[in-house]
Motif scaffolding. Structure first.
Motif, PDB file in Angstrom:
ATOM      1  N   ARG A 100       4.993   1.644  -3.531  1.00  9.73           N
ATOM      2  CA  ARG A 100       5.330   1.055  -4.831  1.00  9.73           C
ATOM      3  C   ARG A 100       5.424   2.128  -5.907  1.00  9.73           C
ATOM      4  O   ARG A 100       6.321   2.088  -6.733  1.00  9.73           O
ATOM      5  CB  ARG A 100       4.286   0.012  -5.223  1.00  9.73           C
ATOM      6  CG  ARG A 100       4.389  -1.251  -4.419  1.00  9.73           C
ATOM      7  CD  ARG A 100       3.376  -2.266  -4.877  1.00  9.73           C
ATOM      8  NE  ARG A 100       3.351  -3.380  -3.947  1.00  9.73           N
ATOM      9  CZ  ARG A 100       2.291  -4.120  -3.704  1.00  9.73           C
ATOM     10  NH1 ARG A 100       1.173  -3.886  -4.349  1.00  9.73           N
ATOM     11  NH2 ARG A 100       2.354  -5.105  -2.842  1.00  9.73           N
ATOM     12  N   LYS A 132      -1.000   2.931   1.734  1.00 11.54           N
ATOM     13  CA  LYS A 132       0.398   3.221   2.079  1.00 11.54           C
ATOM     14  C   LYS A 132       1.333   2.320   1.278  1.00 11.54           C
ATOM     15  O   LYS A 132       2.331   2.786   0.708  1.00 11.54           O
ATOM     16  CB  LYS A 132       0.610   3.009   3.590  1.00 11.54           C
ATOM     17  CG  LYS A 132       2.018   3.232   4.072  1.00 11.54           C
ATOM     18  CD  LYS A 132       2.321   4.691   4.160  1.00 11.54           C
ATOM     19  CE  LYS A 132       3.641   4.943   4.826  1.00 11.54           C
ATOM     20  NZ  LYS A 132       4.151   6.245   4.444  1.00 11.54           N
ATOM     21  N   ARG A 133       1.010   1.048   1.227  1.00 10.03           N
ATOM     22  CA  ARG A 133       1.830   0.098   0.470  1.00 10.03           C
ATOM     23  C   ARG A 133       1.827   0.457  -1.020  1.00 10.03           C
ATOM     24  O   ARG A 133       2.857   0.438  -1.678  1.00 10.03           O
ATOM     25  CB  ARG A 133       1.314  -1.323   0.679  1.00 10.03           C
ATOM     26  CG  ARG A 133       2.170  -2.363  -0.025  1.00 10.03           C
ATOM     27  CD  ARG A 133       1.818  -3.758   0.389  1.00 10.03           C
ATOM     28  NE  ARG A 133       2.277  -3.959   1.764  1.00 10.03           N
ATOM     29  CZ  ARG A 133       1.646  -4.679   2.663  1.00 10.03           C
ATOM     30  NH1 ARG A 133       0.531  -5.278   2.380  1.00 10.03           N
ATOM     31  NH2 ARG A 133       2.138  -4.816   3.878  1.00 10.03           N
ATOM     32  N   LYS A 173      -3.153  -0.358   3.079  1.00  6.61           N
ATOM     33  CA  LYS A 173      -3.076  -0.806   1.682  1.00  6.61           C
ATOM     34  C   LYS A 173      -2.692   0.362   0.774  1.00  6.61           C
ATOM     35  O   LYS A 173      -1.872   0.209  -0.129  1.00  6.61           O
ATOM     36  CB  LYS A 173      -4.407  -1.415   1.220  1.00  6.61           C
ATOM     37  CG  LYS A 173      -4.703  -2.751   1.833  1.00  6.61           C
ATOM     38  CD  LYS A 173      -3.725  -3.807   1.346  1.00  6.61           C
ATOM     39  CE  LYS A 173      -4.018  -5.150   1.955  1.00  6.61           C
ATOM     40  NZ  LYS A 173      -2.993  -6.133   1.695  1.00  6.61           N
TER      41      LYS A 173
END
Length: 186
Positions: free
Chosen positions: A177, A172-173, A170
């Motif tokens: 962004r 990493k995501r 999470k």
């Protein structure tokens, strides 16, 4: 083991990363990114377990604050995590990525238990690296609030491992962004 593995992996990946920067194209094989994720996830779990599970069981704060302990259980995992989050753009999250995080801890647990059966001793004077591997005194399937058996500890650590991996992915995501926002607005 994870610290040595991540150090060797970074030594292999560094020249390839430099070549990628110079050539402006991706040449790093995807499997190397996956291997890096496995080691990073294992180290991230090590940090969580060390400070959430092991540290409360240690009697002296001085044992926690030794340079060796801080390096192995805090700094190395922290730097590996930051490196993975900020620089491993080539890692692709898959549906089974969280489950993959169990591979290295599973291998470590299996080897540890096999060495314990063979009565190999660690530098701490016992034949197990962490108290929850002490199946001789804890038992395997003992159900006690204060001292569950080794099987239950390994099950709890597996849960912590998957939760840690989920959090890591999470983050990493989220970092991906943020990176896109910063690139768009430069």
């Amino acid at each position: 083991i994870s610290n040595t593995g991540i150090a060797l992996l970074i030594l292999v990946m560094l020249p390839v990363r430099i070549a990628e920067i110079l050539s402006k194209r991706q040449i790093m094989p995807r499997w190397l990114y996956t291997l890096k994720y496995l080691f990073t996830s294992a180290l991230f779990t090590t940090m969580v377990v060390a400070f959430a599970v092991l540290a409360p069981a240690i009697r002296s704060i001085d044992d926690i604050l030794t340079p060796k302990n801080l390096l192995a259980h805090l700094l190395a995992p922290l730097f590996a995590t930051l490196d993975f989050l900020l620089f491993d753009k080539g890692y692709v999250v898959k549906k089974y990525s969280v489950l993959q995080s169990l591979i290295l801890p599973g291998v470590f647990s299996l080897v540890t238990l096999l060495l314990s059966v063979k009565r190999v001793y660690y530098t701490n004077g016992t034949n197990y690296p962490y108290f929850f591997f002490d199946y001789r005194s804890l038992g395997w399937f003992t159900l006690s609030l204060h001292r569950p058996g080794t099987f239950w500890w390994l099950l709890m650590v597996s849960g912590i491992t998957m939760l840690s991996a989920w959090i890591l992915l999470k983050m990493k995501r989220l970092c991906g962004r943020w990176r896109n926002v910063f690139i768009v607005y430069r």
